[in-house]
Write a protein that holds these residues in place. Structure first.
Motif, PDB file in Angstrom:
ATOM      1  N   SER A 144       0.808  -1.215   0.000  1.00  0.00           N
ATOM      2  CA  SER A 144       0.000   0.000   0.000  1.00  0.00           C
ATOM      3  C   SER A 144       0.844   1.269   0.000  1.00  0.00           C
ATOM      4  CB  SER A 144      -0.949   0.009   1.201  1.00  0.00           C
ATOM      5  OG  SER A 144      -0.214   0.026   2.416  1.00  0.00           O
ATOM      6  N   SER A 145       2.102   1.179   0.409  1.00  0.00           N
ATOM      7  CA  SER A 145       2.952   2.365   0.462  1.00  0.00           C
ATOM      8  C   SER A 145       3.952   2.426  -0.689  1.00  0.00           C
ATOM      9  CB  SER A 145       3.700   2.421   1.799  1.00  0.00           C
ATOM     10  OG  SER A 145       4.468   1.251   1.989  1.00  0.00           O
ATOM     11  N   ALA A 146       3.868   1.504  -1.653  1.00  0.00           N
ATOM     12  CA  ALA A 146       4.843   1.492  -2.754  1.00  0.00           C
ATOM     13  C   ALA A 146       4.813   2.800  -3.536  1.00  0.00           C
ATOM     14  CB  ALA A 146       4.580   0.301  -3.670  1.00  0.00           C
ATOM     15  N   ALA A 147       3.620   3.274  -3.888  1.00  0.00           N
ATOM     16  CA  ALA A 147       3.510   4.532  -4.628  1.00  0.00           C
ATOM     17  C   ALA A 147       3.968   5.703  -3.769  1.00  0.00           C
ATOM     18  CB  ALA A 147       2.069   4.746  -5.088  1.00  0.00           C
ATOM     19  N   ALA A 148       3.708   5.638  -2.465  1.00  0.00           N
ATOM     20  CA  ALA A 148       4.139   6.714  -1.565  1.00  0.00           C
ATOM     21  C   ALA A 148       5.659   6.804  -1.522  1.00  0.00           C
ATOM     22  CB  ALA A 148       3.575   6.483  -0.164  1.00  0.00           C
ATOM     23  N   VAL A 149       6.332   5.659  -1.498  1.00  0.00           N
ATOM     24  CA  VAL A 149       7.797   5.651  -1.474  1.00  0.00           C
ATOM     25  C   VAL A 149       8.343   6.275  -2.752  1.00  0.00           C
ATOM     26  CG1 VAL A 149       9.839   4.175  -1.470  1.00  0.00           C
ATOM     27  CG2 VAL A 149       7.949   3.689   0.098  1.00  0.00           C
ATOM     28  N   LEU A 150       7.773   5.924  -3.902  1.00  0.00           N
ATOM     29  CA  LEU A 150       8.223   6.492  -5.166  1.00  0.00           C
ATOM     30  C   LEU A 150       7.970   7.995  -5.204  1.00  0.00           C
ATOM     31  CD1 LEU A 150       9.364   6.249  -7.981  1.00  0.00           C
ATOM     32  CD2 LEU A 150       7.089   5.554  -8.785  1.00  0.00           C
ATOM     33  N   PHE A 151       6.786   8.423  -4.769  1.00  0.00           N
ATOM     34  CA  PHE A 151       6.460   9.858  -4.722  1.00  0.00           C
ATOM     35  C   PHE A 151       7.453  10.599  -3.837  1.00  0.00           C
ATOM     36  CE2 PHE A 151       4.491  13.535  -2.812  1.00  0.00           C
ATOM     37  CZ  PHE A 151       3.784  14.137  -3.849  1.00  0.00           C
ATOM     38  N   ALA A 152       7.738  10.038  -2.666  1.00  0.00           N
ATOM     39  CA  ALA A 152       8.663  10.677  -1.733  1.00  0.00           C
ATOM     40  C   ALA A 152      10.066  10.767  -2.330  1.00  0.00           C
ATOM     41  CB  ALA A 152       8.696   9.899  -0.422  1.00  0.00           C
ATOM     42  N   ALA A 153      10.493   9.723  -3.029  1.00  0.00           N
ATOM     43  CA  ALA A 153      11.821   9.727  -3.637  1.00  0.00           C
ATOM     44  C   ALA A 153      11.915  10.787  -4.731  1.00  0.00           C
ATOM     45  CB  ALA A 153      12.138   8.343  -4.202  1.00  0.00           C
ATOM     46  N   GLN A 154      10.883  10.904  -5.534  1.00  0.00           N
ATOM     47  CA  GLN A 154      10.878  11.909  -6.592  1.00  0.00           C
ATOM     48  C   GLN A 154      10.846  13.322  -6.005  1.00  0.00           C
ATOM     49  OE1 GLN A 154       7.430  10.567  -8.745  1.00  0.00           O
ATOM     50  NE2 GLN A 154       8.628   9.259 -10.099  1.00  0.00           N
ATOM     51  N   THR A 155      10.090  13.500  -4.928  1.00  0.00           N
ATOM     52  CA  THR A 155      10.036  14.806  -4.276  1.00  0.00           C
ATOM     53  C   THR A 155      11.376  15.166  -3.664  1.00  0.00           C
ATOM     54  OG1 THR A 155       7.671  14.577  -3.799  1.00  0.00           O
ATOM     55  CG2 THR A 155       8.900  16.153  -2.477  1.00  0.00           C
ATOM     56  N   ALA A 156      12.026  14.203  -3.012  1.00  0.00           N
ATOM     57  CA  ALA A 156      13.347  14.443  -2.437  1.00  0.00           C
ATOM     58  C   ALA A 156      14.343  14.817  -3.525  1.00  0.00           C
ATOM     59  CB  ALA A 156      13.823  13.210  -1.675  1.00  0.00           C
ATOM     60  N   SER A 157      14.259  14.139  -4.661  1.00  0.00           N
ATOM     61  CA  SER A 157      15.161  14.419  -5.774  1.00  0.00           C
ATOM     62  C   SER A 157      14.979  15.843  -6.290  1.00  0.00           C
ATOM     63  CB  SER A 157      14.921  13.419  -6.907  1.00  0.00           C
ATOM     64  OG  SER A 157      15.702  13.733  -8.040  1.00  0.00           O
ATOM     65  N   ILE A 266       2.072  17.116   5.155  1.00  0.00           N
ATOM     66  CA  ILE A 266       1.855  15.692   4.897  1.00  0.00           C
ATOM     67  C   ILE A 266       1.341  15.530   3.478  1.00  0.00           C
ATOM     68  CG2 ILE A 266       0.532  13.642   5.549  1.00  0.00           C
ATOM     69  CD1 ILE A 266       0.313  14.715   8.352  1.00  0.00           C
ATOM     70  N   CYS A 267       1.837  14.533   2.777  1.00  0.00           N
ATOM     71  CA  CYS A 267       1.272  14.144   1.500  1.00  0.00           C
ATOM     72  C   CYS A 267       0.713  12.730   1.612  1.00  0.00           C
ATOM     73  CB  CYS A 267       2.312  14.203   0.387  1.00  0.00           C
ATOM     74  SG  CYS A 267       2.451  15.821  -0.397  1.00  0.00           S
ATOM     75  N   VAL A 268      -0.533  12.585   1.242  1.00  0.00           N
ATOM     76  CA  VAL A 268      -1.211  11.292   1.241  1.00  0.00           C
ATOM     77  C   VAL A 268      -1.249  10.788  -0.200  1.00  0.00           C
ATOM     78  CG1 VAL A 268      -3.339  10.062   1.771  1.00  0.00           C
ATOM     79  CG2 VAL A 268      -2.621  11.989   3.203  1.00  0.00           C
ATOM     80  N   VAL A 269      -0.655   9.621  -0.438  1.00  0.00           N
ATOM     81  CA  VAL A 269      -0.516   9.106  -1.802  1.00  0.00           C
ATOM     82  C   VAL A 269      -1.334   7.826  -1.951  1.00  0.00           C
ATOM     83  CG1 VAL A 269       1.104   8.298  -3.567  1.00  0.00           C
ATOM     84  CG2 VAL A 269       1.794  10.077  -1.944  1.00  0.00           C
ATOM     85  N   PRO A 270      -2.333   7.825  -2.835  1.00  0.00           N
ATOM     86  CA  PRO A 270      -3.117   6.609  -3.062  1.00  0.00           C
ATOM     87  C   PRO A 270      -2.236   5.468  -3.539  1.00  0.00           C
ATOM     88  CG  PRO A 270      -4.168   8.510  -4.076  1.00  0.00           C
ATOM     89  CD  PRO A 270      -2.814   8.954  -3.661  1.00  0.00           C
ATOM     90  N   SER A 271      -2.621   4.267  -3.213  1.00  0.00           N
ATOM     91  CA  SER A 271      -1.791   3.108  -3.546  1.00  0.00           C
ATOM     92  C   SER A 271      -1.638   2.909  -5.042  1.00  0.00           C
ATOM     93  CB  SER A 271      -2.399   1.841  -2.926  1.00  0.00           C
ATOM     94  OG  SER A 271      -3.723   1.641  -3.398  1.00  0.00           O
ATOM     95  N   THR A 272      -2.540   3.485  -5.841  1.00  0.00           N
ATOM     96  CA  THR A 272      -2.470   3.327  -7.291  1.00  0.00           C
ATOM     97  C   THR A 272      -1.702   4.443  -7.953  1.00  0.00           C
ATOM     98  OG1 THR A 272      -4.600   4.454  -7.508  1.00  0.00           O
ATOM     99  CG2 THR A 272      -4.616   2.047  -7.420  1.00  0.00           C
ATOM    100  N   SER A 273      -1.239   5.424  -7.196  1.00  0.00           N
ATOM    101  CA  SER A 273      -0.554   6.594  -7.774  1.00  0.00           C
ATOM    102  C   SER A 273       0.922   6.366  -7.816  1.00  0.00           C
ATOM    103  CB  SER A 273      -0.869   7.852  -6.966  1.00  0.00           C
ATOM    104  OG  SER A 273      -0.131   8.940  -7.455  1.00  0.00           O
ATOM    105  N   ALA A 274       1.566   6.912  -8.832  1.00  0.00           N
ATOM    106  CA  ALA A 274       3.014   6.797  -8.933  1.00  0.00           C
ATOM    107  C   ALA A 274       3.643   8.085  -9.459  1.00  0.00           C
ATOM    108  CB  ALA A 274       3.396   5.636  -9.837  1.00  0.00           C
ATOM    109  N   THR A 275       2.988   9.209  -9.199  1.00  0.00           N
ATOM    110  CA  THR A 275       3.511  10.480  -9.688  1.00  0.00           C
ATOM    111  C   THR A 275       3.957  11.338  -8.532  1.00  0.00           C
ATOM    112  OG1 THR A 275       1.317  11.492  -9.633  1.00  0.00           O
ATOM    113  CG2 THR A 275       2.009  10.456 -11.707  1.00  0.00           C
TER     114      THR A 275
END
Length: 276
Positions: A144-157, A266-275
């Protein structure tokens, strides 16, 4: 170009959200939609247009290189705002920390909008401050947090800050005496969670090799672990647990506990999101 939708009502909370988006827009191409939802029967449309125009002027002062559109929509909240955010990269709303009943556009709108939007939703507290602290993301046991991890990584970048991946664990209830299974030792449980955390950090390295990512394994409940981590973070990112439009079911107990209580965005990222 990142398309951001801001739910705006000229309140202190929505002004804080506008300023956060302007800070986020530095170093990235951003287009902002400033959306004011009005009651089709009771609204003063002249006043509403004046509010939107003032917000647009403020945006031009803060982010002169990023275009903005002002949008006044008649309808009910939060459905109208959530519909306006369809296809966007990010929906942003302001909140008053510690007072979830005093949030943007009254009531529990930020929680319900986050549950309905289907896109990453930033909830920005009054009093947030610019920081070069890491972006922190909460990692769950499941996907459920896979998309959140990707979003966070892109934001950090894009923000030029490190990424912190936090995963918490607790021992399950003791096995009953008649169970045929041997109770798991704490070390074995910790090792299993360590593998989950390590795998997530490795995926970050593959997706965003420019990001410096660290891992924190915490023996505590997720709410406490993330609350402490938020104090050392420029942004906290969490995933969601399903598709229900009921905020509690969609955000999970951790999200319900954190949103409106922290002074960290806080950013809440749906499990289906990857942006991002």
């Amino acid at each position: 170009m990142e398309r951001v939708v801001l739910g705006y009502d000229a309140s202190q909370a929505s002004e804080a959200a506008l300023e956060w988006i302007a800070h986020r827009a530095r170093g990235r191409r951003t287009e902002l939609d400033i959306v004011l939802v009005t009651n089709m029967f009771l609204s003063d449309r002249i006043e509403a247009d004046s509010v939107l125009n003032a917000a647009a002027r403020r945006w031009r002062d803060l982010a002169p290189e990023s275009p903005a559109n002002v949008v006044r929509l008649d309808g009910a909240m939060p459905a109208t705002l959530s519909n306006a955010a369809r296809g966007a990269d990010l929906l942003v709303l302001g909140v008053h920390p510690g007072f979830r009943t005093r949030t943007m556009l009254t009531g529990w709108v930020p929680l319900r909008a986050a549950a309905r939007s289907g896109v990453p939703t930033g909830l920005i507290p009054v009093g947030w401050s610019v920081s070069d602290a890491p972006v922190t993301v909460g990692l769950d046991d499941d996907d459920s947090s896979a998309a959140a991890v990707l979003f966070a990584a892109q934001t950090a970048s894009s923000s030029g800050v490190p990424l912190r991946v936090v995963h918490s664990w607790l021992m399950a209830n003791a096995e009953p005496r008649w169970s045929d299974e041997h109770p798991r030792r704490p070390r074995d449980v910790a090792d299993a969670h360590e593998r989950i955390l390590r795998a997530a950090v490795e995926r970050v390295g593959e997706a965003q090799p420019d990001v410096v990512a660290s891992a924190e394994l915490v023996r505590d409940n997720p709410t406490s672990a993330l609350t402490r981590a938020a104090e050392r973070s420029s942004l906290l990112v969490i995933g969601t647990h399903g598709r229900s439009v009921v905020a509690g079911a969609f955000l999970g107990s951790v999200g319900m506990d954190l949103i409106g209580t922290l002074r960290c965005p806080i950013c809440v990222v749906p499990s289906t999101s990857a942006t991002a």
